[in-house]
Design an enzyme around this catalytic site. Structure first.
Site, short mmCIF file in Angstrom:
data_model
loop_
_atom_site.label_atom_id
_atom_site.label_comp_id
_atom_site.label_asym_id
_atom_site.label_seq_id
_atom_site.Cartn_x
_atom_site.Cartn_y
_atom_site.Cartn_z
N LYS A 22 -15.57 -15.92 22.06
CA LYS A 22 -14.43 -15.05 21.76
C LYS A 22 -13.59 -15.61 20.62
CE LYS A 22 -10.67 -15.31 24.28
NZ LYS A 22 -9.65 -15.20 25.33
N ARG A 92 -2.82 -12.35 21.82
CA ARG A 92 -2.14 -12.96 20.68
C ARG A 92 -2.93 -12.86 19.39
NH1 ARG A 92 2.33 -15.62 21.59
NH2 ARG A 92 2.08 -16.81 19.67
N CYS A 116 2.34 -15.55 26.68
CA CYS A 116 1.08 -16.27 26.78
C CYS A 116 1.10 -17.11 28.06
CB CYS A 116 0.90 -17.16 25.56
SG CYS A 116 -0.63 -18.13 25.62
N ARG A 121 4.07 -19.93 21.90
CA ARG A 121 3.49 -20.53 20.69
C ARG A 121 4.19 -19.87 19.51
NH1 ARG A 121 -2.73 -19.81 21.73
NH2 ARG A 121 -2.03 -18.26 23.20
N ASP A 124 6.02 -19.35 13.33
CA ASP A 124 6.62 -19.78 12.07
C ASP A 124 5.61 -20.24 11.04
OD1 ASP A 124 6.10 -22.03 13.64
OD2 ASP A 124 7.81 -23.15 12.86
#
Length: 143
Positions: A22, A92, A116, A121, A124
């Site tokens: 994946k 995500r 998550c 997470r 930035d």
């Protein structure tokens, strides 16, 4: 750490069938937004995240065919610059469409990803990289 120690005077040869992964296929699927040419991926398993990403890409204009573990994707034209929360909230990796949409259309509206299971997470790094390449980024109403 696990290691393999191989001893002997025989040369190794043969083939290894690598199972679908994946985390390898999702970025490759997203990269297909960067071209209008057909892209063929082999040994693809339609796991939940792969199916969700297929829906997201189709909402953006990608035509996808899957047959016997082979996936063909083609994005002749991107229909919209908006990547909906409906898809991004489920995984995500969907957030990664930001760069290709910005590249191809010059603009993008991508939902902020959902939570998550392993904790927050930060995004930035994406903002820093895209800003360094000249993008102007605003966050408004979760996009």
């Amino acid at each position: 750490m696990y290691t393999f120690k191989i001893t002997g005077g025989k040369q190794l040869s043969g083939e290894v069938n690598i199972k679908e992964a994946k985390h390898a296929v999702l970025p490759l699927m997203i990269c297909t937004l960067l071209t209008d040419e057909p892209i063929v991926l082999h040994n693809v398993s339609t796991l939940a995240d792969v199916k969700t990403l297929m829906q997201l890409l189709e909402s953006l204009g990608t035509e996808i065919k899957v047959e016997n573990g082979t996936m063909t994707l083609q994005t002749k034209e991107i229909k919209t610059c908006v990547a909906s929360y409906e898809y991004i909230s489920k995984m995500r990796a969907g957030f990664w469409v930001l760069g290709p949409l910005l590249t191809r259309l010059g603009k993008a509206e991508v939902s902020l990803p959902g939570g998550c299971a392993i904790g927050g997470r930060l995004l930035d790094i994406y903002q820093t990289a895209l800003t360094a390449m000249g993008a102007k980024i605003d966050t408004d109403h979760g996009y």
